[in-house]
Design a protein around this motif. Sequence first.
Motif, short mmCIF file in Angstrom:
data_model
loop_
_atom_site.label_atom_id
_atom_site.label_comp_id
_atom_site.label_asym_id
_atom_site.label_seq_id
_atom_site.Cartn_x
_atom_site.Cartn_y
_atom_site.Cartn_z
N SER A 192 0.77 -1.25 0.09
CA SER A 192 -0.10 -0.08 -0.12
C SER A 192 0.88 1.19 0.20
O SER A 192 0.30 2.18 -0.79
CB SER A 192 -0.82 0.00 1.14
N ASP B 241 -6.10 -0.73 -4.54
CA ASP B 241 -5.36 -1.41 -3.56
C ASP B 241 -6.34 -2.27 -2.79
O ASP B 241 -7.24 -1.86 -2.33
CB ASP B 241 -5.01 -0.13 -2.49
N GLU B 242 -5.89 -3.52 -3.15
CA GLU B 242 -6.86 -4.42 -2.73
C GLU B 242 -8.27 -4.12 -2.91
O GLU B 242 -9.20 -4.33 -2.29
CB GLU B 242 -7.05 -4.51 -1.02
MG MG Z 1 -2.24 -2.60 2.28
#
Ligand code: MG
Lengths: 394, 222
Positions: free
Chosen positions: B43, B161-162
Motif C-alpha cells: 500500500s 489497493d485490494e
Molecule cells: Mg495494504
Amino acid sequence: MVVSVAMGTAIATSLITLSLDIKGKVSRELRAFGANITIEPKVEGFADIAGQKRYLREKDIIKAKTIFWRHNILGIAPFLEEKAKISFQDRKKDVTIVGTWFEKELPLPGEKTTFRAGVSTVSPWWDIKGRTPDKSSVVLGVSLAEELGIKQGEEVLLDGKPYVVSGILSTGGKEDEQVFLDLDVAQELKGLEGAVSRVLVSALTTPMDDFAYKDPATMSRKEYEKWYCTGYVTSIAKQLEEVFKGSRAKPIWHVAETEGNVLERLSILVYLLTAASLLAAALSMSTTMAASLLRRLDEIGLMKSIGADSFKISIIFLSEAFIIGCVGGLVGYAISVGVVKFIGLKVFGAVLEERVLLLPVALVSALLIAALGSLLPIRRALRVKPAVVLKEAR
Amino acid sequence: MEFISVKDVVKEYETAVALRGVDMDVEKGRWVSIVGPSGSGKSTLLNIIGGLDSPTKGSVFIDGVDLGSLSEDAMARFRRENIGFVFQQSHLVPYLTSVENVMLAQYFHSITDEAEAVEALNRVGLGHRLHHRPSQLSGGEQQRVCIARALINSPKILLADEPTGNLDRENTRLILELLKKLHSEEHFTIILVTHDPFVSKWAERLLTMEDGRIIKDEPLYC
Ligand SMILES: [Mg+2]
Ligand SMILES: Nc1ncnc2c1ncn2[C@@H]1O[C@H](COP(=O)(O)OP(=O)(O)O)[C@@H](O)[C@H]1O
C-alpha cells in the motif's frame, strides 16, 4: 455550530440594537443631571457699567418650544432673583428671594397639548418638605429656616408682607439660603411684572465633536447650516438666544461635557463588547468546526485522492460554513429580538424599537463568525496526508 | 525512461520502515499486480506512486514528471489529470448518491456533467443504482461506483489497493471482468495490489514484495 453562530449573532445584534437605542435612552436619563443651558439677559455697554439690572421677558419662555430643536427641550424654568428683607418674630435678615415655577403646564402655541415646565423639569433633585408655594405662601431654604428658627406652617414677613411657610427646601446648594415664591407673586412683590432674570433649560443634545467646537462665526454658510441643524448644546443655545429678546444663552459646560463623555464611553464599551462577542463566537465555531472536520478527515483525504486541490475543498467546507452562518444568523436575530425586548423592559422600562434593518447586520455578523471560525480549522484539516487517512480502516 | 519509473524509493515511518529501496518500471498500458504478505509495503508503494504520500528517499517519475518536484496543489492537479484510485474500503462520500459521488470527481477535475456520470455508471452496470447512497449498495456495487469515479476523467493510470478485498468470489470475478473490459477498451495502465492469487493472475506481470523490497518480477501469460 449553528448554536455558537446563533449565540454570537444574538449577542452582537442585541448589542448593536442597544447601542443604537441606548444613547437616546441614556441621554434622556442623564437629563436628570438637570439643566444644561442657562439663558440670561445680555449685559453690555453702559448698562453694564452702571450696574443697571436687565431682565428677560416671561412671555418668551414658551417660544423655546418653537425652535428647530423644540422636541429636544425637555425642561425649562424661569427664575427671578431679587433682594428682600425677611423678618420672623424679632429676627431680621437680608435674603435673596427667588420667584419661579415649581411645576406648570404651559399650553403649546397652535397645539392642543401642554408642556410641563418648572423647577421639577430642570432640577429634579430639589427636595421640598411640605408643599410648593402658592399665592400666599413661600418655601424656605433649609439653612435659612434653621438660622431663623422657622418651622413649616409659621408666618414670615417679606418686605413687610405676610406669607405662610408651606415647605422647607434642601438642595445642598445656594438655594438652601434662599426664599422661594411663585413667579407671579415675586414679580408683584418687586413690581417687576413679566420680568425674569434667568431661565434654565434642559435639552437633549448630540455629544460635542470636533466640528461642534468650531467657532460659528468663522464657518462657511454650509457649515453653519449643518452646525445649526445638529443638536449640539451650542447650536440649541444659539437658537434659544434667538427667541429670547435681549438674551445670552450659554451651555452649562460641566454638565454638557460630562454627558458627552458618558455617552462616548458607553458607545466604546458597546463596540468592544460587540467585537468580543463576535470573537468569542468565532472561537467557539472554530472549535466545533475543527472537531467536525477531524471526524471528516477521511472525506478530505478521499477528495484529495480523487484530485481535489485545497481551493476546491475549501470552497466545499466554506459553503457549508456559509449555510451554517445563514441559519445561525436567522436564529440569532430571532433571539436578539427577544433579548433586546427583555433588556429594554428591565433596564429602561420601555420597549426598545425593533429594527428589521438589523437582519442584514445579523446575517453579516453570522457569516463573519462562520467564515472566521472555519478558515483556520479548514486550513489545518487540509494539511492531512491522504495516504494516512485512507489506509486506516473505517 | 519507462512510463512509470520508481527509483530506489525508501519510506521510513517513525515506528517502522515500510520500503527499503524499491526500483521498478512499468510500461504504458500494462496491467501489473503486486502481491506479498501483509505489512510488506504494498500500500505504501502504491500511495507513493499516486502521490498521496511522499518517499523518504528516492524518486518517482510518471510520464517523465518527477512527482517530488510538484507542490501539493500541483500534485493534486497532476493526480486528477492522470491517476484514478480504487481502495479496499470503498471510500465513497456517505451522504452523496452514486451519481453525485462520480460527479464530485468531475467537479474537482473541471466541470460536472451528469449525463457523462450516468454513462460511466451504466458502463459498470449500475444504471439502476444511480440515486442510491453508498449504504444502500452492496460491497461489489460500491466498488463499481469507485471504479466509475476513478475512470470518469479518463486517467492514464488506475491504482487499485485490494479492490476486491472485501468481496466474495462472485463479485470479485465481476469486478475483474469489468476491469479487463475497460482496460482493453481504454488501454490505461493498471497497478493492482492484492494478496489473492486468483486476483493477481489477471495481470500481465506479477511483482512480489517482502519486507519493503521487490523480491520477484515475473511475466504472466493468460
Ligand atoms: Mg495494504
Ligand atoms: N502511517 C504509518 N505510520 C507508521 N507505520 C506505518 C504507516 N503506514 C504503514 N506503516 C507500516 O509500514 C509497513 C508497510 O505497510 P503497508 O504498506 O500498509 O503494507 P501492506 O499494504 O503490504 O500490508 C507496515 O509495517 C506498517 O505497519
